[in-house]
Design a protein around this motif. Sequence first.
Motif, PDB file in Angstrom:
ATOM      1  N   GLY A 116     -57.816 122.816  27.913  1.00 39.20           N
ATOM      2  CA  GLY A 116     -58.112 124.171  27.487  1.00 39.20           C
ATOM      3  C   GLY A 116     -57.048 125.180  27.825  1.00 39.20           C
ATOM      4  N   ILE A 117     -55.996 124.751  28.517  1.00 44.13           N
ATOM      5  CA  ILE A 117     -54.884 125.655  28.830  1.00 44.13           C
ATOM      6  C   ILE A 117     -53.663 125.181  28.055  1.00 44.13           C
ATOM      7  N   ASP A 118     -53.124 126.034  27.213  1.00 45.71           N
ATOM      8  CA  ASP A 118     -51.938 125.718  26.428  1.00 45.71           C
ATOM      9  C   ASP A 118     -50.751 125.470  27.357  1.00 45.71           C
ATOM     10  N   PRO A 119     -49.840 124.552  27.003  1.00 42.10           N
ATOM     11  CA  PRO A 119     -48.691 124.282  27.876  1.00 42.10           C
ATOM     12  C   PRO A 119     -47.888 125.524  28.239  1.00 42.10           C
ATOM     13  N   ALA A 120     -47.671 126.423  27.285  1.00 44.84           N
ATOM     14  CA  ALA A 120     -46.911 127.639  27.589  1.00 44.84           C
ATOM     15  C   ALA A 120     -47.677 128.531  28.554  1.00 44.84           C
ATOM     16  N   GLN A 121     -48.995 128.634  28.369  1.00 44.60           N
ATOM     17  CA  GLN A 121     -49.811 129.412  29.303  1.00 44.60           C
ATOM     18  C   GLN A 121     -49.736 128.814  30.704  1.00 44.60           C
ATOM     19  N   ALA A 122     -49.884 127.500  30.776  1.00 43.43           N
ATOM     20  CA  ALA A 122     -49.833 126.836  32.076  1.00 43.43           C
ATOM     21  C   ALA A 122     -48.481 127.030  32.738  1.00 43.43           C
ATOM     22  N   GLU A 123     -47.417 126.958  31.944  1.00 42.95           N
ATOM     23  CA  GLU A 123     -46.074 127.066  32.503  1.00 42.95           C
ATOM     24  C   GLU A 123     -45.854 128.407  33.191  1.00 42.95           C
ATOM     25  N   THR A 124     -46.407 129.468  32.635  1.00 41.09           N
ATOM     26  CA  THR A 124     -46.179 130.795  33.218  1.00 41.09           C
ATOM     27  C   THR A 124     -46.749 130.937  34.614  1.00 41.09           C
ATOM     28  N   VAL A 125     -47.678 130.040  34.989  1.00 39.37           N
ATOM     29  CA  VAL A 125     -48.319 130.186  36.301  1.00 39.37           C
ATOM     30  C   VAL A 125     -48.025 129.016  37.238  1.00 39.37           C
ATOM     31  N   VAL A 126     -46.958 128.266  36.963  1.00 37.36           N
ATOM     32  CA  VAL A 126     -46.601 127.192  37.903  1.00 37.36           C
ATOM     33  C   VAL A 126     -45.876 127.806  39.098  1.00 37.36           C
ATOM     34  N   VAL A 127     -44.581 128.043  39.010  1.00 39.24           N
ATOM     35  CA  VAL A 127     -43.898 128.629  40.175  1.00 39.24           C
ATOM     36  C   VAL A 127     -44.399 130.044  40.444  1.00 39.24           C
ATOM     37  N   ASN A 128     -44.645 130.825  39.376  1.00 37.80           N
ATOM     38  CA  ASN A 128     -45.134 132.190  39.587  1.00 37.80           C
ATOM     39  C   ASN A 128     -46.520 132.196  40.205  1.00 37.80           C
ATOM     40  N   GLY A 129     -47.377 131.298  39.737  1.00 38.40           N
ATOM     41  CA  GLY A 129     -48.748 131.265  40.229  1.00 38.40           C
ATOM     42  C   GLY A 129     -48.855 130.746  41.644  1.00 38.40           C
ATOM     43  N   ILE A 130     -48.133 129.659  41.931  1.00 36.72           N
ATOM     44  CA  ILE A 130     -48.205 129.106  43.285  1.00 36.72           C
ATOM     45  C   ILE A 130     -47.619 130.089  44.290  1.00 36.72           C
ATOM     46  N   THR A 131     -46.551 130.792  43.893  1.00 32.60           N
ATOM     47  CA  THR A 131     -45.958 131.809  44.763  1.00 32.60           C
ATOM     48  C   THR A 131     -46.948 132.932  45.035  1.00 32.60           C
ATOM     49  N   ALA A 132     -47.552 133.448  43.968  1.00 34.35           N
ATOM     50  CA  ALA A 132     -48.498 134.556  44.117  1.00 34.35           C
ATOM     51  C   ALA A 132     -49.713 134.144  44.949  1.00 34.35           C
ATOM     52  N   TRP A 133     -50.275 132.972  44.659  1.00 32.36           N
ATOM     53  CA  TRP A 133     -51.484 132.518  45.371  1.00 32.36           C
ATOM     54  C   TRP A 133     -51.215 132.331  46.856  1.00 32.36           C
ATOM     55  N   GLN A 134     -50.133 131.647  47.176  1.00 33.13           N
ATOM     56  CA  GLN A 134     -49.872 131.358  48.585  1.00 33.13           C
ATOM     57  C   GLN A 134     -49.500 132.614  49.365  1.00 33.13           C
ATOM     58  N   MET A 135     -48.765 133.537  48.753  1.00 32.39           N
ATOM     59  CA  MET A 135     -48.462 134.790  49.449  1.00 32.39           C
ATOM     60  C   MET A 135     -49.728 135.593  49.700  1.00 32.39           C
ATOM     61  N   LEU A 136     -50.602 135.633  48.705  1.00 32.83           N
ATOM     62  CA  LEU A 136     -51.817 136.445  48.808  1.00 32.83           C
ATOM     63  C   LEU A 136     -52.820 135.846  49.782  1.00 32.83           C
ATOM     64  N   HIS A 137     -53.045 134.525  49.683  1.00 33.73           N
ATOM     65  CA  HIS A 137     -54.137 133.896  50.425  1.00 33.73           C
ATOM     66  C   HIS A 137     -53.689 133.148  51.682  1.00 33.73           C
ATOM     67  N   ARG A 138     -52.472 132.635  51.704  1.00 26.65           N
ATOM     68  CA  ARG A 138     -52.033 131.882  52.887  1.00 26.65           C
ATOM     69  C   ARG A 138     -51.200 132.738  53.840  1.00 26.65           C
ATOM     70  N   LYS A 139     -50.514 133.727  53.331  1.00 28.38           N
ATOM     71  CA  LYS A 139     -49.684 134.582  54.189  1.00 28.38           C
ATOM     72  C   LYS A 139     -50.396 135.895  54.535  1.00 28.38           C
ATOM     73  N   ALA A 140     -50.734 136.691  53.527  1.00 28.45           N
ATOM     74  CA  ALA A 140     -51.344 137.999  53.791  1.00 28.45           C
ATOM     75  C   ALA A 140     -52.847 137.901  54.030  1.00 28.45           C
ATOM     76  N   ARG A 141     -53.481 136.844  53.524  1.00 29.19           N
ATOM     77  CA  ARG A 141     -54.930 136.646  53.686  1.00 29.19           C
ATOM     78  C   ARG A 141     -55.706 137.919  53.308  1.00 29.19           C
ATOM     79  N   VAL A 142     -55.440 138.391  52.110  1.00 32.24           N
ATOM     80  CA  VAL A 142     -56.037 139.637  51.628  1.00 32.24           C
ATOM     81  C   VAL A 142     -57.540 139.468  51.437  1.00 32.24           C
ATOM     82  N   ARG A 143     -58.277 140.502  51.847  1.00 32.13           N
ATOM     83  CA  ARG A 143     -59.738 140.487  51.778  1.00 32.13           C
ATOM     84  C   ARG A 143     -60.241 141.592  50.845  1.00 32.13           C
ATOM     85  N   PRO A 144     -61.468 141.475  50.362  1.00 33.96           N
ATOM     86  CA  PRO A 144     -62.039 142.510  49.488  1.00 33.96           C
ATOM     87  C   PRO A 144     -62.000 143.886  50.156  1.00 33.96           C
ATOM     88  N   GLY A 145     -61.676 144.878  49.366  1.00 30.10           N
ATOM     89  CA  GLY A 145     -61.640 146.250  49.860  1.00 30.10           C
ATOM     90  C   GLY A 145     -60.311 146.683  50.434  1.00 30.10           C
TER      91      GLY A 145
END
Length: 343
Positions: A116-145
């Motif tokens: 259900g995810i087009d290859p081009a759509q998936a590609e945009t979130v490989v390095v960009n997505g893993i970078t964003a996710w890990q910075m947000l949740h593994r480094k900054a551990r951002v919480r609601p609010g």
Amino acid sequence: MNAGELIEVVLPGKVEPEGLYVRRGYVPAAGPGQAVVRMEATGVSFAEQQMRRGRYYDQPPFPFVPGYDLVGTVAAVGDGVDATLVGTRVAALLKVGGWASHVVVDAADLVPVPEGIDPAQAETVVVNGITAWQMLHRKARVRPGQTVLVHGANGGVGSVLVQLARAAGAHVIGTASARHHPALRDRGVTPIDYRTEDVPARVRELAPGGVDAAFDHVGGRSAVDSWRLLAPGGTLVSYGTASTRDDDGSKQWPVLKLLGRVWLWNALPNGRSAHFYNVWAGRALNRHRFRVRLRTDLAAVFQAVRDGDVTAQIAAELPLVRAAEALRLAESGTVAGKVVLRA
């Protein structure tokens, strides 16, 4: 393109984008533990822009095939690899080598792409997505609010980061040029024009007590300002030195200088913390742990795409043989999202 023909784009040295050239050959065979992936989509990231200038921190010697990541279908596997993997759509983080019709990858480094995810759509979130996710949740551990500051909120990493932050319940302030502000507002982001506004002053107006996390890819003065804008207990995640892209001199020095600042800031007794994020950190020390995190976190990003929390932002799609044009477009500063190369 013939089924047995390899097409790859070569970066021969410090050249203008038009200096890239196409090389043809035979599709490589998979060795033990490896898989041959037929590329369906690869991307033009800031890393390739730095590499063609010889400015990427640990790029290989010229000539080489660029391409930080890819999405494709497994065409063949080597000994020791489950044969049912053939025909599966996968993503891979490579650093180099993705700008090719076929790429040999260690099978353990492949991450399945959900249906259900087009290859081009998936590609945009490989390095960009893993970078964003890990910075947000593994480094900054951002919480609601909480309130976060994202520099380059319209860029490849930034556009994913602001969406993930909003999905996590954070208030987001994002810097971008004025033409991107309507799209950012639609995503619930409060935009700041870094070209015409005093960014630190404007952030202080919006967050008088400081921001809980700041994500900075610019480096230099911007990283210092971001550190000073943190609230007590806040976290700075620095992940680049984009301000030095066109500089001459050592490509290592800006990174080493930034690492020194991070060390110094963490030594200060003020409760704030700083990190320099590198997607490859820890791979050499514990490759198994690196692979587990990559698979887990990228799966979470793909799920966010399927859930509608993240919309893949594709600036343009061009065929692989037009890589020079794609690189020129990505460097123009006129597009939002990621320029994708298709097989």
